[in-house]
Design a protein around this motif. Structure first.
Motif, PDB file in Angstrom:
ATOM      1  N   ARG A 342       0.808  -1.217   0.000  1.00  0.00           N
ATOM      2  CA  ARG A 342       0.000   0.000   0.000  1.00  0.00           C
ATOM      3  C   ARG A 342       0.843   1.268   0.000  1.00  0.00           C
ATOM      4  N   ARG A 343       2.077   1.179   0.509  1.00  0.00           N
ATOM      5  CA  ARG A 343       2.935   2.360   0.526  1.00  0.00           C
ATOM      6  C   ARG A 343       3.485   2.692  -0.854  1.00  0.00           C
ATOM      7  N   GLY A 344       3.512   1.699  -1.755  1.00  0.00           N
ATOM      8  CA  GLY A 344       4.077   1.945  -3.076  1.00  0.00           C
ATOM      9  C   GLY A 344       3.061   2.025  -4.197  1.00  0.00           C
ATOM     10  N   LEU A 345       1.772   1.791  -3.870  1.00  0.00           N
ATOM     11  CA  LEU A 345       0.728   1.831  -4.892  1.00  0.00           C
ATOM     12  C   LEU A 345      -0.080   3.110  -4.777  1.00  0.00           C
ATOM     13  N   ASN A 346      -0.593   3.585  -5.922  1.00  0.00           N
ATOM     14  CA  ASN A 346      -1.527   4.699  -5.867  1.00  0.00           C
ATOM     15  C   ASN A 346      -2.908   4.188  -5.465  1.00  0.00           C
ATOM     16  N   ARG A 347      -3.871   5.069  -5.398  1.00  0.00           N
ATOM     17  CA  ARG A 347      -5.198   4.666  -4.941  1.00  0.00           C
ATOM     18  C   ARG A 347      -5.818   3.624  -5.860  1.00  0.00           C
ATOM     19  N   THR A 348      -5.605   3.809  -7.151  1.00  0.00           N
ATOM     20  CA  THR A 348      -6.154   2.831  -8.096  1.00  0.00           C
ATOM     21  C   THR A 348      -5.549   1.454  -7.866  1.00  0.00           C
ATOM     22  N   GLY A 349      -4.237   1.416  -7.621  1.00  0.00           N
ATOM     23  CA  GLY A 349      -3.579   0.146  -7.392  1.00  0.00           C
ATOM     24  C   GLY A 349      -4.089  -0.539  -6.140  1.00  0.00           C
ATOM     25  N   SER A 350      -4.223   0.220  -5.050  1.00  0.00           N
ATOM     26  CA  SER A 350      -4.746  -0.372  -3.812  1.00  0.00           C
ATOM     27  C   SER A 350      -6.176  -0.865  -4.013  1.00  0.00           C
ATOM     28  N   ALA A 351      -6.973  -0.082  -4.745  1.00  0.00           N
ATOM     29  CA  ALA A 351      -8.353  -0.501  -5.007  1.00  0.00           C
ATOM     30  C   ALA A 351      -8.381  -1.791  -5.829  1.00  0.00           C
ATOM     31  N   LEU A 352      -7.447  -1.919  -6.759  1.00  0.00           N
ATOM     32  CA  LEU A 352      -7.405  -3.117  -7.597  1.00  0.00           C
ATOM     33  C   LEU A 352      -6.995  -4.344  -6.779  1.00  0.00           C
ATOM     34  N   VAL A 353      -6.049  -4.160  -5.850  1.00  0.00           N
ATOM     35  CA  VAL A 353      -5.659  -5.273  -4.980  1.00  0.00           C
ATOM     36  C   VAL A 353      -6.839  -5.701  -4.110  1.00  0.00           C
ATOM     37  N   ILE A 354      -7.520  -4.736  -3.530  1.00  0.00           N
ATOM     38  CA  ILE A 354      -8.680  -5.058  -2.690  1.00  0.00           C
ATOM     39  C   ILE A 354      -9.760  -5.735  -3.519  1.00  0.00           C
ATOM     40  N   THR A 379      -4.363 -12.427 -10.104  1.00  0.00           N
ATOM     41  CA  THR A 379      -3.919 -11.721 -11.311  1.00  0.00           C
ATOM     42  C   THR A 379      -4.204 -10.233 -11.210  1.00  0.00           C
ATOM     43  N   LEU A 380      -5.358  -9.858 -10.658  1.00  0.00           N
ATOM     44  CA  LEU A 380      -5.666  -8.435 -10.461  1.00  0.00           C
ATOM     45  C   LEU A 380      -4.639  -7.780  -9.542  1.00  0.00           C
ATOM     46  N   ALA A 381      -4.240  -8.485  -8.493  1.00  0.00           N
ATOM     47  CA  ALA A 381      -3.233  -7.942  -7.588  1.00  0.00           C
ATOM     48  C   ALA A 381      -1.888  -7.780  -8.291  1.00  0.00           C
ATOM     49  N   VAL A 382      -1.541  -8.733  -9.148  1.00  0.00           N
ATOM     50  CA  VAL A 382      -0.290  -8.635  -9.901  1.00  0.00           C
ATOM     51  C   VAL A 382      -0.330  -7.434 -10.839  1.00  0.00           C
ATOM     52  N   LEU A 383      -1.450  -7.256 -11.528  1.00  0.00           N
ATOM     53  CA  LEU A 383      -1.588  -6.100 -12.429  1.00  0.00           C
ATOM     54  C   LEU A 383      -1.449  -4.790 -11.670  1.00  0.00           C
ATOM     55  N   ALA A 384      -2.021  -4.728 -10.464  1.00  0.00           N
ATOM     56  CA  ALA A 384      -1.900  -3.528  -9.667  1.00  0.00           C
ATOM     57  C   ALA A 384      -0.444  -3.234  -9.332  1.00  0.00           C
ATOM     58  N   CYS A 385       0.305  -4.277  -9.001  1.00  0.00           N
ATOM     59  CA  CYS A 385       1.723  -4.106  -8.659  1.00  0.00           C
ATOM     60  C   CYS A 385       2.542  -3.583  -9.826  1.00  0.00           C
ATOM     61  N   GLU A 386       2.168  -3.968 -11.036  1.00  0.00           N
ATOM     62  CA  GLU A 386       2.948  -3.620 -12.219  1.00  0.00           C
ATOM     63  C   GLU A 386       2.498  -2.328 -12.890  1.00  0.00           C
ATOM     64  N   MET A 387       1.253  -1.951 -12.708  1.00  0.00           N
ATOM     65  CA  MET A 387       0.713  -0.827 -13.486  1.00  0.00           C
ATOM     66  C   MET A 387       0.320   0.389 -12.647  1.00  0.00           C
ATOM     67  N   CYS A 388       0.269   0.246 -11.338  1.00  0.00           N
ATOM     68  CA  CYS A 388      -0.298   1.325 -10.526  1.00  0.00           C
ATOM     69  C   CYS A 388       0.624   1.754  -9.403  1.00  0.00           C
ATOM     70  N   ARG A 389       1.877   1.848  -9.687  1.00  0.00           N
ATOM     71  CA  ARG A 389       2.832   2.286  -8.673  1.00  0.00           C
ATOM     72  C   ARG A 389       2.827   3.807  -8.547  1.00  0.00           C
ATOM     73  N   ARG A 390       3.099   4.270  -7.350  1.00  0.00           N
ATOM     74  CA  ARG A 390       3.279   5.713  -7.156  1.00  0.00           C
ATOM     75  C   ARG A 390       4.583   6.152  -7.796  1.00  0.00           C
ATOM     76  N   PRO A 391       4.610   7.367  -8.341  1.00  0.00           N
ATOM     77  CA  PRO A 391       5.866   7.837  -8.925  1.00  0.00           C
ATOM     78  C   PRO A 391       6.950   7.981  -7.855  1.00  0.00           C
ATOM     79  N   ALA A 392       8.161   7.646  -8.231  1.00  0.00           N
ATOM     80  CA  ALA A 392       9.272   7.742  -7.297  1.00  0.00           C
ATOM     81  C   ALA A 392       9.509   9.187  -6.886  1.00  0.00           C
ATOM     82  N   PRO A 393       9.787   9.464  -5.590  1.00  0.00           N
ATOM     83  CA  PRO A 393      10.005  10.849  -5.157  1.00  0.00           C
ATOM     84  C   PRO A 393      11.287  11.410  -5.753  1.00  0.00           C
TER      85      PRO A 393
END
Length: 393
Positions: A342-354, A379-393
Motif C-alpha cells: 500500500r505504501r508503493g501503490l496509488n489509490r487505483t492500485g490499492s483498489a485493484l488489490v482489494i 492476477t488483479l493484484a499482480v496487475l496492480a503491482c505492475e501498473m499502478c505504482r506511485r511515482p518515485a520521489p
C-alpha cells in the motif's frame, strides 16, 4: 538505546578456536544468507510440509475449524522458533564450530516437532511438538548466554532474552501436565508470553539488526513455503492420477494452483520490504509475517482439498471446500498489501488489490469457481503491482 561495538563479518580463524560473539555491523555491506541459514530453513520444510499435509486430511474429513485452529497452534511453534533464530543470527552470527553445533541442535528440535505435528493436530497430543520446540528454544538460550559474555554493552539485553525464554520453556513443559481444557487456554497465555519476551528484553538495550539481511531471510522463507505448496499439489495430482481420476480436471486444478502460487510470489516480491522505524516497526514486520507464512502454508492444503472435492473424496460442502483454498490466498494477498504494497501503490492500485481479494472471497460461494476465481483475483493484484505504482520521489 545502548551503543555497542560493532564487528564486521566473521574472519577466517582456526576452526577449533571460538570467535567472540559481538554484535555485527547493521550496515554491513553484501550481507547475505549464509549456507548454514539456508540449511536451517530447509529443515523447517519438513515441519511445514507435515503440518500442511495433516491440515489437508483433517479438512477433507470435514473438521475445517478444528483443523485450522490446530494448524495455527502448531505453526506458531514453527514460525516463532524460526523467527527467533533469524533475528538472533542477523545480530550475532559467527562461523565457528560451537555456533554451528548449536544451530544444528535447533534443527534436531525442528525434526522432533515435525514428528509430533500429526499427533498434535489430529489428537491434540502436543507432547512431541512441545519437546521439539523446547529443544530449539533452549539451544537459543545457550546462544544468548554466549552473546552476553561476548559483548558487555548488550549483556543485560542478552541475559533478559535468556531468562525470559528459559522461564517460558519451563512453563511449556508444565503445560503438558494440565487437563486438556486448561492446557488449551494456557497455550495462548504462553504464546503471548513468548512474543512479549523480545519487547521486555529490548528495553534494556536494542540489538543491531541488518535490515537487508532480515528482509532477505523472510523472502527466502516465503519462497520455501510457496515451493512446498507446489510440491504438495503435484504429489496430490500424481496420487489422484494413479487412482484413475480425470486427467483434464486434475490438469486444470494443477495449472490454477501453479498460476496462483506464481501470483502470490509476484505480489510478495513486487516491492522491496522494509522493517519500519525502530523497535516497533521491526516487531510489526516480524510478527505480522505469522499471518503471511501461515496462509502460504495452508494454501497447499487448500489445493489438495480442491483435488479431493473434484472427485467427491471429501465430506465438505462445496463452499467450505472452496474456502480452504480461497481464505488462505485472500489472507496472503491482503496481508502483503497492508504490510508493504500500500505504501508503493496509488489509490487505483490499492483498489485493484482489494478488488482482487474480494474476487477471491466471492469465489468461495460460486459453484465451480474456486480455482479460476482465485487465479483471477491474484492476477488483479499482480496487475496492480505492475501498473499502478506511485511515482518515485
Amino acid at each position: 538505546m545502548t551503543t555497542a561495538p560493532r564487528t564486521k563479518s566473521p574472519t577466517n580463524r582456526p576452526r577449533l578456536l571460538l570467535q567472540p560473539m559481538r554484535p555485527r555491523d547493521p550496515d554491513e555491506p553484501h550481507r547475505a544468507a549464509s549456507p548454514l541459514e539456508l540449511f536451517f530453513d530447509l529443515v523447517f520444510v519438513v515441519a511445514v510440509s507435515l503440518s500442511s499435509q495433516t491440515l489437508h486430511h483433517i479438512e477433507s474429513e470435514g473438521h475445517v475449524a478444528a483443523g485450522a485452529l490446530s494448524y495455527l497452534m502448531v505453526f506458531f511453534a514453527i514460525w516463532w522458533a524460526w523467527m527467533n533464530f533469524t533475528w538472533f543470527a542477523t545480530s550475532f552470527a559467527v562461523d565457528d564450530w560451537l555456533y554451528r553445533i548449536m544451530t544444528i541442535l535447533q534443527m534436531g528440535g525442528v525434526l522432533v516437532l515435525a514428528a509430533g505435528a500429526q499427533s498434535a493436530m489430529a489428537h491434540h497430543d502436543f507432547t512431541l511438538v512441545t519437546f521439539g520446540y523446547v529443544i530449539m528454544r533452549l539451544a537459543l538460550v545457550g546462544q544468548w548466554l554466549r552473546a552476553s559474555h561476548g559483548d558487555p554493552a548488550l549483556r543485560g539485553t542478552a541475559r533478559r532474552y535468556a531468562l525470559g525464554i528459559a522461564v517460558v520453556q519451563a512453563a511449556w513443559i508444565g503445560r503438558l501436565a494440565c487437563p486438556p481444557a486448561v492446557g488449551f487456554a494456557v497455550f495462548f497465555v504462553l504464546a503471548a508470553a513468548e512474543v512479549l519476551v523480545p519487547v521486555w528484553a529490548e528495553r534494556r538495550g536494542n540489538t543491531a539488526w541488518n535490515a537487508r539481511h532480515i528482509t532477505e531471510r523472510y523472502g527466502l522463507f516465503t519462497l520455501i513455503l510457496l515451493g512446498e505448496s507446489i510440491l504438495a499439489a503435484t504429489n496430490a495430482v500424481v496420487e489422484a492420477l494413479n487412482e484413475g481420476h480425470s486427467l483434464p480436471r486434475l490438469l486444470a486444478i494443477s495449472a490454477g494452483g501453479l498460476a496462483t502460487a506464481a501470483g502470490m510470489w509476484w505480489v510478495y516480491f513486487a516491492t522491496e520490504h522494509e522493517l519500519g522505524d525502530g523497535l516497533r516497526g521491526s516487531l510489526l514486520f516480524g510478527y505480522f509475517h505469522y499471518v503471511i507464512f501461515a496462509a502460504a502454508g495452508a494454501f497447499s492444503a487448500g489445493i489438495e482439498v480442491a483435488i479431493d472435492a473434484a472427485d467427491d473424496r471429501t465430506h465438505l460442502s462445496a463452499p467450505v471446500a472452496a474456502g480452504t483454498l480461497t481464505v488462505p490466498v485472500a489472507l496472503f494477498i491482503a496481508s502483503v498489501w497492508w504490510l508493504t504494497l500500500r505504501r508503493g501503490l496509488n489509490r487505483t492500485g490499492s483498489a485493484l488489490v482489494i478488488a482482487g481479494v474480494l474476487v477471491i472471497a466471492a469465489a468461495t460461494v460460486i459453484p465451480s469457481a474456486p480455482i479460476p476465481g482465485t487465479t483471477l483475483g491474484v492476477t488483479l493484484a499482480v496487475l496492480a503491482c505492475e501498473m499502478c505504482r506511485r511515482p518515485a520521489p
